[in-house]
Design a protein around this motif. Structure first.
Motif, mmCIF file in Angstrom:
data_model
loop_
_atom_site.group_PDB
_atom_site.id
_atom_site.type_symbol
_atom_site.label_atom_id
_atom_site.label_comp_id
_atom_site.label_asym_id
_atom_site.label_seq_id
_atom_site.Cartn_x
_atom_site.Cartn_y
_atom_site.Cartn_z
ATOM 1 N N SER A 337 0.821 -1.207 0.000
ATOM 2 C CA SER A 337 0.000 0.000 0.000
ATOM 3 C C SER A 337 0.856 1.259 0.000
ATOM 4 O O SER A 337 0.457 2.280 -0.578
ATOM 5 N N LYS A 355 -1.487 -0.751 -8.117
ATOM 6 C CA LYS A 355 -2.939 -0.682 -8.009
ATOM 7 C C LYS A 355 -3.640 -1.640 -8.958
ATOM 8 O O LYS A 355 -4.670 -2.234 -8.631
ATOM 9 N N ASP A 359 -6.309 -4.615 -8.227
ATOM 10 C CA ASP A 359 -7.573 -4.796 -8.949
ATOM 11 C C ASP A 359 -7.700 -6.213 -9.494
ATOM 12 O O ASP A 359 -8.795 -6.794 -9.482
ATOM 13 N N LYS A 398 -5.876 -1.958 -1.579
ATOM 14 C CA LYS A 398 -6.539 -0.780 -2.136
ATOM 15 C C LYS A 398 -7.029 0.142 -1.022
ATOM 16 O O LYS A 398 -6.853 1.366 -1.097
#
Length: 512
Positions: A337, A355, A359, A398
């Protein structure tokens, strides 16, 4: 302030119509919104065929399933011989126990003559050779005999004949089963009479033609899908029966969970609480290898009907799956993160790559990952842990990255202004702001994964979910399903309370 007259209002409306006149949407937005919602519900009703589904639903079967959650069945089966004799049997693991003789079954016994086929006599002539195509007799002499010439005998010798010997036997000829005060059935030869309240239905059984015929009209609680086929009669909470041409299967229902403590194989089966306590405290051992207390505890754990030890072990396995999967996801999502957050790592390609990885792993449902890892590792907890770990790593990553991007930069700039290195800036300028949020989200996911681990266990990922699915597939052990569902609910409620308490404390500390 003076009031405006009608003429002034009209002049004002002519000069500023857009102010005083309401638009079409302002005047009709409420009825239009109601109409749109109504049209949407009508579309859903048509598209999903809700009316047809509700009309064709078998609510009786649904009611039986719900009743099975809080009740158990005793399942005697009546086999009907061609001479009208009845034979009563019970399934191997029926809760009634050994030597069943329930008081709600009344039988009538009679002595009848039953024919038995006698074997051919060993004194049959040796020269009587069997005809071509007849069965070989192990009673014939092993010494080969020459057949008599056809010219001298003129005809072939007759084959040995069998005789029917009649024996007298005492058999059950009639049986009456009381399902409740207002429901019963009588079995007598080829006739079964069903009674429910004031209604009576007679079934005629024909074993030769393998048919069941309903005399007269059939009420709604008697079901026969094919003409001459088996008949199923429902008696509400009292149970149900299944009638075929040569067998009557009775399912009498009782409220409660029978044999929950001791099964029918236990020496404590059928004893009262006081009698069990007396045996446990007695010095005379039932089993020489262990004390009576140890024997009682062993019988509870290895109860064949409820399998308490196996269920508790699988439940613990589910809890461990949820904890390990969530812990591994936190350990991976935490450092990634910081890489995904744009205000921490000022490298846009690296941010976007991290990212998109989040996903990818979270876009595939946990159940799909469980199926994949079950094929890779085989059925077991490892597949479940891996599915939880992969899915939550993406979701937590996320959420953590978004929390980092919304921090207050003043605190970080203050630590940086004193010349602290980059690691110290993150430790004292960033972590104090996000750690309560990180911990709160991790606790929520741990509590949520306890439920999810049950679902993915049903596809082979281990835990109590697999055992729950196995009990549901039998379509008869719904009381076991209720038992496991109740245990899952208790665990989920407990973990939810613990998680909420810890989250409120963490958030409360962060506000102070």
């Amino acid at each position: 302030m003076s009031m405006m007259n009608a003429a002034e209002l009209n002049r004002l409306a002519e000069r500023y119509p857009q102010v005083l006149e309401r638009s079409f949407w302002q005047r009709y937005r409420i009825p239009v919104s109601v109409g749109i919602v109504a049209l949407y519900f009508l579309f859903c009703w048509w598209f999903f065929a809700i009316g047809k589904t509700l009309s064709e639903a078998n609510w009786g079967i649904a009611g039986n399933y719900l009743a099975d959650w809080v009740s158990y069945e005793i399942r005697p089966e009546f086999d009907i011989d061609r001479d009208g004799a009845l034979t009563i049997s019970y399934p191997r693991f029926d809760p009634i126990g050994p030597n069943p003789n329930p008081d709600w079954i009344e039988t009538t016994r009679e002595t009848i003559n039953r024919s038995e086929t006698a074997t051919p006599s060993a004194a049959a002539p040796a020269s009587a050779a069997p005809k071509a195509g007849s069965s070989f007799s192990f009673m014939a002499s092993p010494t080969p005999q020459a057949p008599a010439p056809a010219a001298t005998t003129g005809t072939q010798s007759a084959a040995p004949t069998t005789a029917a010997a009649a024996t007298s036997q005492e058999v059950i000829t009639e049986a009456r089963v009381a399902l409740s005060d207002s429901a019963s059935l009588d079995i007598s030869g080829g006739r079964v009479t069903l009674k429910r309240g004031d209604e009576t239905v007679t079934l005629l059984l024909d074993a030769v033609r393998d048919t069941v015929t309903i005399e007269g009209s059939s009420p709604d609680w008697v079901e026969q899908r094919l003409e001459g086929g088996r008949v199923v009669a429902y008696f509400g909470s009292a149970g149900w029966i299944d009638v075929s041409s040569d067998r009557v299967r009775v399912r009498k229902r009782f409220f409660g969970w029978e044999n929950f403590i001791f099964d029918t194989n236990s020496p404590f089966f059928g004893l009262s609480t006081g009698e069990v306590w007396q045996k446990i405290t007695s010095d005379e051992r039932i089993d020489p290898k262990m004390s009576n207390l140890a024997l009682a505890w062993n019988n509870i754990l290895y109860n064949a009907s409820w399998q308490h030890l196996d269920v508790w072990t699988k439940l613990l396995q589910t809890i461990v799956m949820a904890f390990m999967g969530t812990l591994l996801a936190v350990l991976v999502a935490f450092p990634l993160s910081f890489i995904a957050a744009r205000n921490i790592t000022r490298n846009r390609p690296v941010n976007q790559l991290t990212k998109r990885f989040f996903d990818f792993v979270r876009s595939v449902d946990m159940l799909i990952w469980a199926l994949f890892f079950t094929r890779a590792f085989g059925p077991g907890p490892l597949a479940g842990i891996s599915a939880i770990f992969i899915t939550d790593a993406g979701t937590l990553g996320k959420l953590y990255a978004e929390a980092l991007e919304n921090i207050d930069d003043k605190q970080r700039e203050g630590v940086k202004s004193v010349g602290a290195p980059s690691a110290a800036v993150q430790r004292f300028g960033v972590l104090p702001q996000v750690m309560p949020v990180f911990a709160s989200q991790a606790l929520y996911f741990w509590e949520s994964n306890t439920r999810s681990a049950t679902i993915i266990g049903a596809v082979g990922a281990g835990g109590i979910g697999l055992k729950l699915w196995e009990a549901m597939r039998t379509n008869s052990d719904w009381e076991n399903v209720a038992y496991m569902v109740l245990l899952i609910l208790i665990v989920v409620f407990l973990f939810d309370a613990i998680s909420n308490s810890l989250r409120s404390r963490l958030i409360g500390k962060s506000r102070h």
